[in-house]
Design a protein around this motif. Sequence first.
Motif, PDB file in Angstrom:
ATOM      1  N   SER A  48     -29.876  64.466  61.518  1.00 33.03           N
ATOM      2  CA  SER A  48     -31.283  64.662  61.887  1.00 33.03           C
ATOM      3  C   SER A  48     -32.178  63.611  61.237  1.00 33.03           C
ATOM      4  N   ILE A  49     -31.906  63.308  59.968  1.00 36.93           N
ATOM      5  CA  ILE A  49     -32.693  62.274  59.282  1.00 36.93           C
ATOM      6  C   ILE A  49     -32.469  60.921  59.941  1.00 36.93           C
ATOM      7  N   ALA A  50     -31.224  60.610  60.295  1.00 37.54           N
ATOM      8  CA  ALA A  50     -30.932  59.336  60.951  1.00 37.54           C
ATOM      9  C   ALA A  50     -31.665  59.231  62.285  1.00 37.54           C
ATOM     10  N   ARG A  51     -31.699  60.307  63.045  1.00 40.09           N
ATOM     11  CA  ARG A  51     -32.409  60.274  64.336  1.00 40.09           C
ATOM     12  C   ARG A  51     -33.902  60.119  64.134  1.00 40.09           C
ATOM     13  N   ARG A  52     -34.418  60.702  63.060  1.00 34.38           N
ATOM     14  CA  ARG A  52     -35.860  60.620  62.785  1.00 34.38           C
ATOM     15  C   ARG A  52     -36.265  59.270  62.211  1.00 34.38           C
ATOM     16  N   ASP A  53     -35.481  58.783  61.218  1.00 33.62           N
ATOM     17  CA  ASP A  53     -35.876  57.601  60.457  1.00 33.62           C
ATOM     18  C   ASP A  53     -35.090  56.345  60.805  1.00 33.62           C
ATOM     19  N   GLY A  54     -34.041  56.475  61.606  1.00 36.59           N
ATOM     20  CA  GLY A  54     -33.213  55.321  61.949  1.00 36.59           C
ATOM     21  C   GLY A  54     -31.943  55.247  61.140  1.00 36.59           C
ATOM     22  N   VAL A  55     -32.024  55.598  59.845  1.00 38.88           N
ATOM     23  CA  VAL A  55     -30.865  55.547  58.951  1.00 38.88           C
ATOM     24  C   VAL A  55     -30.968  56.697  57.956  1.00 38.88           C
ATOM     25  N   ALA A  56     -29.818  57.273  57.610  1.00 36.86           N
ATOM     26  CA  ALA A  56     -29.737  58.242  56.521  1.00 36.86           C
ATOM     27  C   ALA A  56     -28.679  57.760  55.540  1.00 36.86           C
ATOM     28  N   VAL A  57     -29.025  57.776  54.257  1.00 37.81           N
ATOM     29  CA  VAL A  57     -28.084  57.399  53.197  1.00 37.81           C
ATOM     30  C   VAL A  57     -27.433  58.676  52.680  1.00 37.81           C
ATOM     31  N   VAL A  58     -26.125  58.767  52.857  1.00 34.30           N
ATOM     32  CA  VAL A  58     -25.376  59.993  52.583  1.00 34.30           C
ATOM     33  C   VAL A  58     -24.352  59.703  51.494  1.00 34.30           C
ATOM     34  N   GLN A  64     -34.208  47.012  65.419  1.00 35.43           N
ATOM     35  CA  GLN A  64     -34.728  47.823  66.498  1.00 35.43           C
ATOM     36  C   GLN A  64     -33.645  48.219  67.484  1.00 35.43           C
ATOM     37  N   GLU A  65     -32.565  47.439  67.583  1.00 34.17           N
ATOM     38  CA  GLU A  65     -31.542  47.684  68.588  1.00 34.17           C
ATOM     39  C   GLU A  65     -30.476  48.652  68.104  1.00 34.17           C
ATOM     40  N   LEU A  66     -30.432  48.945  66.820  1.00 40.47           N
ATOM     41  CA  LEU A  66     -29.389  49.798  66.289  1.00 40.47           C
ATOM     42  C   LEU A  66     -29.589  51.240  66.734  1.00 40.47           C
ATOM     43  N   PRO A  67     -28.480  51.950  66.953  1.00 38.16           N
ATOM     44  CA  PRO A  67     -28.602  53.397  67.133  1.00 38.16           C
ATOM     45  C   PRO A  67     -28.918  54.036  65.788  1.00 38.16           C
ATOM     46  N   PRO A  68     -29.347  55.286  65.778  1.00 39.32           N
ATOM     47  CA  PRO A  68     -29.454  55.985  64.490  1.00 39.32           C
ATOM     48  C   PRO A  68     -28.121  55.889  63.761  1.00 39.32           C
ATOM     49  N   SER A  69     -28.173  55.622  62.468  1.00 38.27           N
ATOM     50  CA  SER A  69     -26.939  55.302  61.746  1.00 38.27           C
ATOM     51  C   SER A  69     -26.876  55.997  60.397  1.00 38.27           C
ATOM     52  N   LEU A  70     -25.639  56.177  59.929  1.00 42.77           N
ATOM     53  CA  LEU A  70     -25.379  56.702  58.599  1.00 42.77           C
ATOM     54  C   LEU A  70     -24.905  55.577  57.690  1.00 42.77           C
ATOM     55  N   ARG A 101     -16.110  61.098  65.819  1.00 37.32           N
ATOM     56  CA  ARG A 101     -16.914  61.653  66.912  1.00 37.32           C
ATOM     57  C   ARG A 101     -18.371  61.196  66.873  1.00 37.32           C
ATOM     58  N   LEU A 102     -18.727  60.354  65.874  1.00 40.70           N
ATOM     59  CA  LEU A 102     -20.127  59.937  65.756  1.00 40.70           C
ATOM     60  C   LEU A 102     -20.612  59.205  67.005  1.00 40.70           C
ATOM     61  N   GLY A 103     -19.768  58.335  67.566  1.00 46.75           N
ATOM     62  CA  GLY A 103     -20.187  57.551  68.719  1.00 46.75           C
ATOM     63  C   GLY A 103     -20.602  58.413  69.896  1.00 46.75           C
ATOM     64  N   GLU A 104     -19.901  59.519  70.113  1.00 49.64           N
ATOM     65  CA  GLU A 104     -20.251  60.408  71.224  1.00 49.64           C
ATOM     66  C   GLU A 104     -21.631  61.029  71.029  1.00 49.64           C
ATOM     67  N   GLN A 105     -22.061  61.106  69.766  1.00 51.96           N
ATOM     68  CA  GLN A 105     -23.376  61.685  69.475  1.00 51.96           C
ATOM     69  C   GLN A 105     -24.467  60.624  69.390  1.00 51.96           C
ATOM     70  N   GLY A 106     -24.110  59.379  69.696  1.00 50.57           N
ATOM     71  CA  GLY A 106     -25.092  58.303  69.643  1.00 50.57           C
ATOM     72  C   GLY A 106     -25.447  57.867  68.243  1.00 50.57           C
ATOM     73  N   ILE A 107     -24.546  58.082  67.289  1.00 56.68           N
ATOM     74  CA  ILE A 107     -24.792  57.749  65.886  1.00 56.68           C
ATOM     75  C   ILE A 107     -23.847  56.629  65.471  1.00 56.68           C
ATOM     76  N   GLY A 108     -24.370  55.635  64.769  1.00 60.49           N
ATOM     77  CA  GLY A 108     -23.561  54.534  64.256  1.00 60.49           C
ATOM     78  C   GLY A 108     -23.310  54.675  62.767  1.00 60.49           C
ATOM     79  N   GLN A 109     -22.566  53.735  62.226  1.00 58.93           N
ATOM     80  CA  GLN A 109     -22.311  53.660  60.779  1.00 58.93           C
ATOM     81  C   GLN A 109     -22.641  52.263  60.286  1.00 58.93           C
ATOM     82  N   LEU A 110     -23.180  52.193  59.076  1.00 57.19           N
ATOM     83  CA  LEU A 110     -23.504  50.921  58.439  1.00 57.19           C
ATOM     84  C   LEU A 110     -23.069  50.980  56.981  1.00 57.19           C
ATOM     85  N   SER A 111     -22.597  49.867  56.459  1.00 58.67           N
ATOM     86  CA  SER A 111     -22.433  49.775  55.017  1.00 58.67           C
ATOM     87  C   SER A 111     -23.807  49.586  54.378  1.00 58.67           C
ATOM     88  N   ALA A 112     -23.882  49.854  53.083  1.00 59.50           N
ATOM     89  CA  ALA A 112     -25.153  49.656  52.381  1.00 59.50           C
ATOM     90  C   ALA A 112     -25.598  48.205  52.451  1.00 59.50           C
TER      91      ALA A 112
END
Length: 264
Positions: free
Chosen positions: A199-209, A23-29, A227-238
């Motif tokens: 957009s998918i990450a913001r909607r669903d929390g995570v997008a697998v790209v 719940q605490e994670l930002p939207p992430s790729l 530049r992802l951090g400036e947009q409020g987007i994080g990164q996660l490994s699978a």
Amino acid sequence: MSTPRRALWLLLMLVLALPARAQELPPSLVLVIDDLGMNLARGRRVLALPGPLTCAVLPHTPYARVLADAAQAGGKDLILHTPMANLQALNPGPGALTPELTRSELQGRLRAALDSLPPVQGLNNHQGSLLTQLAEPMNWVMEVARERGLFFIDSRTTAATVAFQRAQAAGVPALERDVFLDHRLEPAAIAAAFERALSIARRDGVAVVIGHPHPQTLSFLEQALPRLGEQGIGQLSASAWLALQRDQRRRQAYDGPLRTLSYH
């Protein structure tokens, strides 16, 4: 406090201590780069990309082992990019899994591919628009994944794929691809696909790209990822995202019954 009650109390404390990180994670790729192993220079550019990354290495390719070793040394996720039969009759590469193989033959090829690399965390399909539609071969793939404790990413090279469902049925942790970043290699198309992933990450929390080590893709990611951090987007490994999902399910499983516990 009696021993059984003490054990129950310790279990309660452990569960309450599990982090509610999902719940605490930002939207992430979750960014997966396929087709590593054919080109050393491009592979090294992939490994230099910032942030968590999942590296999918083709087995039995010239630079598979050196790039796999470097991915592990750099703390990246390492998965097997498993060659599978496609509908276009293209050659998927050495060790391909094809429909005419018996269970023993298919699993032998898959184990040989896994053994050709340092220990991997998971696997996904390279091509596979034919094989991933077939339940029985995908069941055999998932048997090997389960025995080795691996996760599976369904690249979704066909809308008719059953790979994700077969993984779930076998108890294999699994993800599905949301966006192919470079289905078209024009810079504008790559940028549009990336925006769709955000957009998918913001909607669903995570997008697998999923992307590939094309020069156009790498040039775009080298500019976009910092530049992802400036947009409020994080990164996660699978593997990290699957672990967070597992933690969340564990919390949900325990929260209900454990809230009713009381001691007299």
